[in-house]
Design a protein around this motif. Structure first.
Motif, short mmCIF file in Angstrom:
data_model
loop_
_atom_site.label_atom_id
_atom_site.label_comp_id
_atom_site.label_asym_id
_atom_site.label_seq_id
_atom_site.Cartn_x
_atom_site.Cartn_y
_atom_site.Cartn_z
N PHE A 180 -0.80 19.88 7.41
CA PHE A 180 -0.55 18.47 7.07
C PHE A 180 -1.07 18.27 5.65
N ASP A 181 -0.21 17.81 4.76
CA ASP A 181 -0.65 17.72 3.36
C ASP A 181 0.14 16.63 2.65
N ILE A 182 -0.53 15.53 2.29
CA ILE A 182 0.16 14.40 1.66
C ILE A 182 0.50 14.67 0.19
N LEU A 235 0.79 -1.24 0.00
CA LEU A 235 0.00 0.00 0.00
C LEU A 235 0.82 1.29 0.00
N LEU A 236 1.78 1.42 0.94
CA LEU A 236 2.26 2.77 1.26
C LEU A 236 3.62 3.19 0.73
N SER A 237 4.43 2.25 0.27
CA SER A 237 5.78 2.65 -0.14
C SER A 237 5.73 3.56 -1.37
N THR A 283 5.03 10.86 17.86
CA THR A 283 5.81 12.08 18.08
C THR A 283 6.42 12.54 16.76
N SER A 284 6.36 13.84 16.52
CA SER A 284 7.14 14.43 15.41
C SER A 284 8.17 15.34 16.04
N GLY A 285 9.44 15.17 15.64
CA GLY A 285 10.48 15.98 16.25
C GLY A 285 11.53 16.41 15.23
N GLY A 318 4.49 9.40 4.25
CA GLY A 318 5.50 9.21 5.29
C GLY A 318 5.06 9.75 6.65
N ALA A 319 4.16 10.73 6.64
CA ALA A 319 3.75 11.33 7.90
C ALA A 319 2.66 10.53 8.61
N VAL A 320 2.07 9.54 7.93
CA VAL A 320 1.01 8.75 8.56
C VAL A 320 1.28 7.25 8.54
N GLU A 377 14.48 13.81 14.74
CA GLU A 377 14.29 12.43 14.28
C GLU A 377 15.01 12.19 12.96
N ARG A 378 15.01 13.19 12.11
CA ARG A 378 15.70 13.07 10.82
C ARG A 378 16.13 14.47 10.41
N TYR A 379 17.41 14.69 10.27
CA TYR A 379 17.84 16.04 9.90
C TYR A 379 19.24 16.02 9.29
N ILE A 381 10.31 17.83 8.61
CA ILE A 381 8.88 18.17 8.67
C ILE A 381 8.71 19.52 7.95
N ILE A 382 8.10 19.44 6.80
CA ILE A 382 8.10 20.56 5.87
C ILE A 382 6.81 21.38 6.01
N ASP A 383 6.97 22.68 6.07
CA ASP A 383 5.81 23.56 6.09
C ASP A 383 5.33 23.76 4.65
P1 FAD Z 1 6.37 12.61 10.74
O1 FAD Z 1 6.20 14.01 11.21
O2 FAD Z 1 5.28 11.69 11.08
O3 FAD Z 1 6.47 12.64 9.15
C1 FAD Z 1 7.45 13.35 8.44
C2 FAD Z 1 7.50 12.79 7.06
O4 FAD Z 1 6.25 13.07 6.42
C3 FAD Z 1 8.59 13.39 6.20
O5 FAD Z 1 9.72 12.55 6.16
C4 FAD Z 1 7.90 13.48 4.85
O6 FAD Z 1 7.98 12.22 4.18
C5 FAD Z 1 6.45 13.75 5.19
N1 FAD Z 1 6.09 15.14 5.44
C6 FAD Z 1 6.90 16.20 5.76
N2 FAD Z 1 6.18 17.31 5.96
C7 FAD Z 1 4.89 16.96 5.78
C8 FAD Z 1 3.67 17.69 5.84
N3 FAD Z 1 3.62 19.00 6.13
N4 FAD Z 1 2.51 17.03 5.59
C9 FAD Z 1 2.50 15.71 5.28
N5 FAD Z 1 3.64 14.98 5.17
C10 FAD Z 1 4.81 15.59 5.45
N6 FAD Z 1 12.93 5.69 5.75
C11 FAD Z 1 14.10 5.25 5.25
O7 FAD Z 1 15.13 5.83 5.56
N7 FAD Z 1 14.17 4.20 4.40
C12 FAD Z 1 13.04 3.56 4.01
O8 FAD Z 1 13.13 2.60 3.25
C13 FAD Z 1 11.78 4.01 4.48
N8 FAD Z 1 10.64 3.42 4.07
C14 FAD Z 1 9.46 3.85 4.57
C15 FAD Z 1 8.29 3.24 4.11
C16 FAD Z 1 7.06 3.65 4.58
C17 FAD Z 1 5.82 2.98 4.07
C18 FAD Z 1 6.99 4.72 5.55
C19 FAD Z 1 5.66 5.18 6.08
C20 FAD Z 1 8.14 5.31 5.98
C21 FAD Z 1 9.39 4.91 5.51
N9 FAD Z 1 10.57 5.51 5.92
C22 FAD Z 1 11.76 5.10 5.40
C23 FAD Z 1 10.57 6.60 6.93
C24 FAD Z 1 10.12 7.92 6.34
O9 FAD Z 1 10.99 8.28 5.32
C25 FAD Z 1 10.05 9.03 7.37
O10 FAD Z 1 11.33 9.24 7.92
C26 FAD Z 1 9.16 8.75 8.49
O11 FAD Z 1 7.92 8.26 8.02
C27 FAD Z 1 8.97 10.03 9.26
O12 FAD Z 1 8.25 9.78 10.41
P2 FAD Z 1 8.32 10.71 11.66
O13 FAD Z 1 7.41 10.12 12.67
O14 FAD Z 1 9.73 10.96 12.04
O15 FAD Z 1 7.80 12.12 11.18
#
Ligand code: FAD
Ligand code: MG
Length: 358
Positions: A131-133, A84-86, A265-267, A194-196, A270-272, A283-285
């Motif tokens: 929040f916007d996919i 589904l999600l990749s 949690t979003s921080g 990625g955010a959900v 977590e990734r930077y 986390i992109i505005d």
């Molecule tokens: P959250 O705040 O929950 O989400 C941040 C992520 O959402 C960002 O990385 C971006 O993708 C997206 N985003 C940013 N801003 C917004 C916004 N304003 N509105 C909506 N979406 C936004 N990481 C890897 O390194 N390798 C992988 O192979 C990999 N595979 C993944 C497969 C799936 C199905 C998913 C769901 C995630 C995967 N990830 C992978 C991790 C992913 O890249 C993100 O790092 C992770 O989902 C971020 O989660 P978070 O809780 O840290 O942040």
């Protein structure tokens, strides 16, 4: 709204010239009760496992008689990613949707995907697009997925303002239509879930466990998004630690929870990447195309729905505490905000669950 004064929060690490990225988890499972409590009349230890999926760690502690249950749970998560999600695997529905952007006749969706996208749209509208996919192409410009593999970010090329403007012009949740499970995705728009994804994984895991006969209790972490399920044999509550954003090996406190909760949690830790002393997080505005700058380092959401907890944590990180608190109220969720100085602010309802370490 309750506020805590800054406590033992370490100095931040913004001063580095160019540093390798971090990959930490906003919430961690604490004291799972692995001390040999009697279970179902016996002396059974919980089944535990640690695996990777969705590019992150999956940790499971399950009180059950079935030793293989953790394999079944992991399979649910990998199926969700692959089917589904990749956005990278061509086996997934999301990948195929993105490939068909611009098709005038629309893209028929599975019922499950249509439901998820509908629910994302609800949060987009309520958060006024924070929040916007639909910002998939903007996320790709930042090349966030590659950050996890970087040792050094000195060679990391930032996107230009013109590139961001161009991709933002194709994004916007109000520009696509979903009608009777058919999606009309404009040319140039790409979806990113990625955010959900981790929150949706928690919902899937809960459904799976409900179908099993003999799971008494469990706590499952998908990259720091945590599901509590059922109860522990000794009747004590599950404890979920809240990471200190500026000292990620330490916790600020913990949530004490019964079963059936989701914590996301979003921080900014977590990734930077850090380039020339500036931290760029993931986390992109959507209003600017740049990492959100609302003055907060992390936001934790507590609610019983996984997708919602994950979507709201991202939205609230961008909106900040004032707007974020009224957003979570609309959805009956609770929130805990940590600002850049380490001050904690939380919704009134969060206070009964959160226990600070000071
Ligand atoms: P959250 O705040 O929950 O989400 C941040 C992520 O959402 C960002 O990385 C971006 O993708 C997206 N985003 C940013 N801003 C917004 C916004 N304003 N509105 C909506 N979406 C936004 N990481 C890897 O390194 N390798 C992988 O192979 C990999 N595979 C993944 C497969 C799936 C199905 C998913 C769901 C995630 C995967 N990830 C992978 C991790 C992913 O890249 C993100 O790092 C992770 O989902 C971020 O989660 P978070 O809780 O840290 O942040
Ligand atoms: Mg999220």
């Amino acid at each position: 709204m309750k506020r805590f004064l800054p406590g033992n929060v370490s100095r931040n690490r913004y001063g580095k010239k160019a540093a390798a990225l971090g990959s930490f988890f906003g919430a961690a499972i604490l004291c799972c009760g692995c001390g040999g409590y009697p279970y179902a009349g016996g002396q059974k230890e919980p089944v535990q496992s640690m695996d990777t999926a969705m590019g992150t760690m999956i940790s499971q502690t399950v009180y059950t008689e079935q030793d293989a249950v953790t394999d079944g749970i992991l399979q649910e998560i990998t199926d969700l990613e692959e089917q589904l999600l990749s956005w990278r695997m061509d086996t997934s529905e999301l990948y195929r949707i993105n490939e068909r952007a611009g098709e005038e006749s629309g893209i028929p969706l599975s019922a499950e995907m249509a439901d998820m996208i509908e629910r994302c749209l609800t949060v987009s509208a309520a958060s006024e697009g924070a929040f916007d996919i639909t910002i998939g192409e903007v996320v790709r410009l930042w090349d966030i997925d590659s950050w996890a593999g970087l040792e050094e970010t000195s060679g990391f090329g930032l996107p230009t303002a013109a590139e961001l403007r161009e991709e933002l012009s194709h994004a916007g949740y109000e520009k696509f239509r979903l009608k009777d499970s058919v999606l009309f995705l404009p040319e140039g728009m790409q979806l990113d879930m990625g955010a959900v994804g981790k929150g949706i994984a928690l919902d899937k895991v809960r459904e799976y466990m409900e179908q099993q006969d003999d799971i008494a209790g469990a706590v499952i972490s998908v990259g720091g998004s945590v599901l509590t399920y059922g109860s522990k044999p000794d009747g004590s509550e599950w404890k979920v630690g809240i990471v200190n954003p500026r000292e990620t090996s330490a916790n600020l406190g913990y949530l004490s929870l019964s079963g059936q909760w989701c914590v996301s949690t979003s921080g900014d830790y977590e990734r930077y990447v850090e380039v020339d002393g500036v931290r760029y997080h993931h986390i992109i505005d959507p209003a600017t195309g740049y990492p959100a700058d609302s003055g907060f380092s992390s936001v934790t959401i507590l609610t019983k729905d996984g997708l919602l907890s994950d979507a709201l944590s991202t939205a609230c990180f961008i909106l900040g505490q004032e707007k974020g608190s009224s957003l979570v109220e609309q959805f009956g969720a609770e929130a805990l905000f940590v600002d850049r100085e380490g001050n904690l602010v939380m919704t009134d309802g969060m206070q009964q669950y959160f226990h600070p370490y000071r």
